[in-house]
Enzyme design. Structure first.
Site, PDB file in Angstrom:
ATOM      1  N   CYS A 238      38.799  56.694  17.969  1.00 21.31           N
ATOM      2  CA  CYS A 238      39.256  56.722  16.540  1.00 21.31           C
ATOM      3  C   CYS A 238      40.593  56.034  16.123  1.00 21.31           C
ATOM      4  O   CYS A 238      40.670  55.204  14.959  1.00 21.31           O
ATOM      5  CB  CYS A 238      39.467  58.177  16.145  1.00 21.31           C
ATOM      6  SG  CYS A 238      40.943  58.746  16.937  1.00 21.31           S
ATOM      7  N   HIS A 291      42.708  63.272  15.889  1.00 17.60           N
ATOM      8  CA  HIS A 291      41.955  62.455  15.210  1.00 17.60           C
ATOM      9  C   HIS A 291      42.764  61.711  14.205  1.00 17.60           C
ATOM     10  O   HIS A 291      43.350  62.142  13.352  1.00 17.60           O
ATOM     11  CB  HIS A 291      40.724  63.108  14.792  1.00 17.60           C
ATOM     12  CG  HIS A 291      39.655  62.284  14.029  1.00 17.60           C
ATOM     13  ND1 HIS A 291      38.947  61.162  15.184  1.00 17.60           N
ATOM     14  CD2 HIS A 291      38.948  61.941  12.870  1.00 17.60           C
ATOM     15  CE1 HIS A 291      38.015  60.654  14.311  1.00 17.60           C
ATOM     16  NE2 HIS A 291      38.112  61.184  13.034  1.00 17.60           N
ATOM     17  N   HIS A 303      35.827  56.490   9.659  1.00 14.33           N
ATOM     18  CA  HIS A 303      36.395  56.517  10.948  1.00 14.33           C
ATOM     19  C   HIS A 303      35.438  56.157  12.169  1.00 14.33           C
ATOM     20  O   HIS A 303      34.110  56.182  11.783  1.00 14.33           O
ATOM     21  CB  HIS A 303      37.095  58.015  10.885  1.00 14.33           C
ATOM     22  CG  HIS A 303      35.771  59.092  10.913  1.00 14.33           C
ATOM     23  ND1 HIS A 303      35.955  60.233  11.493  1.00 14.33           N
ATOM     24  CD2 HIS A 303      34.526  59.095  10.555  1.00 14.33           C
ATOM     25  CE1 HIS A 303      34.540  60.978  11.147  1.00 14.33           C
ATOM     26  NE2 HIS A 303      33.920  60.325  10.825  1.00 14.33           N
TER      27      HIS A 303
END
Length: 333
Positions: A238, A291, A303
């Protein structure tokens, strides 16, 4: 929060026999990544048999990532086996050595763990040092702008040398109407199609991006499977995804999601703009950040989520994410 006949023998000789070019690594020595993307591990000699294609020179990152089962990918994440990736030509500092492995600090990947660069272990054979390349690292360069691109031994494009990642930077030697001639970190030369890269005279020559530039870059990777610690067109985690998008447009942000969430300018949720980074944390958004995604407008985000999935666009209010929303940061001027 990586080829039989005369032509083959020529390629093998030019791009695999680098014994004289490999750096004799000593503590705190400088070196350069000599493969398309080097994968850094938390400890030396951690490889499973399935990981071998990622630790050779040259590497075969597609073979590595595509041959792993979901459980084998999850092992990398859950056992915290990987640190980051470093691209062809990226400079590192060698700080330790154990057998055939070296611990390096990757320049250009900011982290609070070490002010010089991101730490990790990698096979020594994936490093090289060439004075000509070192002398040209601050000179005009070509930036790879496709998810991956092929380097060729000659401008006729008959013989491939290796496949390189988006955001790879190589010094420019010359050009013709369709190709750039670039210098490789081992001192060899190769050709890159002009359609696959952009020439810049210096880092400062990279134009400040608009938010849509960042978004369009992210969209190039839609469908690319997630890989823990990835920072390349062969797979991202990520924060490697957001770090790479920004860096390719001349803006260096921290490598990991936690530090990314503590830098830049804080943004209230109701004032989100395209290009802002949005963060998610444990304990309903109040714990540690785990994240990061990039806001693309209209309530959506892009993402690289986790090992089970690929780069995707989803609504910010998607269940499982919105409950863990932990704020946003703006890195655009």
């Amino acid at each position: 929060m990586k080829k039989v006949g005369t032509a083959f023998l020529t390629t093998l000789f030019i791009f695999s026999s680098f014994t004289s070019a490999h750096a004799e690594e000593k503590k705190d020595s400088k070196a350069f990544i000599d493969v398309s993307a080097a994968t850094l591990w938390t400890a030396p000699d951690s490889l499973r048999p399935i990981d071998v294609p990622s630790a050779t020179n040259p590497v075969d990152l597609w073979k590595w990532t595509k041959s792993m089962t979901l459980d084998e990918k999850l092992w990398l994440t859950n056992a915290n086996k990987l640190e980051t990736q470093a691209l062809l030509g990226q400079e590192v500092t060698v700080v330790d050595k154990k057998g055939d492995w070296v611990k390096v600090l990757v320049h250009g990947q900011p982290t609070p763990r070490n002010e010089e660069g991101y730490p990790g272990w990698m096979p020594e054979k994936q490093l090289t040092y060439n004075q000509e390349f070192a002398d040209k690292t601050n000179e005009p360069f070509v930036l790879v702008t496709k998810p991956t691109a092929i380097l060729y031994i000659n401008p006729s494009e008959k013989h491939k040398s290796l496949e390189v990642s988006y955001n790879t930077r190589l010094p420019l030697l010359s050009e013709d109407t369709i190709s750039y001639r670039v210098l490789l970190p081992n001192g060899q030369k190769a050709w890159l199609r002009k359609n696959d890269g952009t020439f810049y005279r210096s880092q400062n020559d990279i134009p400040t991006p608009a938010a849509d530039d960042l978004i369009n870059t992210g969209k190039m990777f839609l469908g690319l499977p997630y890989i823990w610690a990835g920072t390349s067109g062969f797979g991202f985690d990520c924060s490697g995804f957001t770090h790479t998008i920004y860096k390719s447009h001349g803006i260096t942000i921290p490598r990991d999601s936690g530090p990314q969430s503590r830098n830049g300018v804080a943004v209230d949720k109701e004032h989100l703009q395209k290009g802002d980074l949005i963060f998610f944390a444990h304990d309903q958004g109040k714990g540690s950040v785990h994240h990061v995604a990039m806001y693309i407008g209209d309530g959506n985000m892009i993402h690289s989520p986790r090992a089970e999935r690929s780069v995707e666009i989803i609504p910010l209010n998607t269940p499982g994410y919105i409950e863990e929303y932990a704020g946003a940061r703006r890195y655009l001027p």
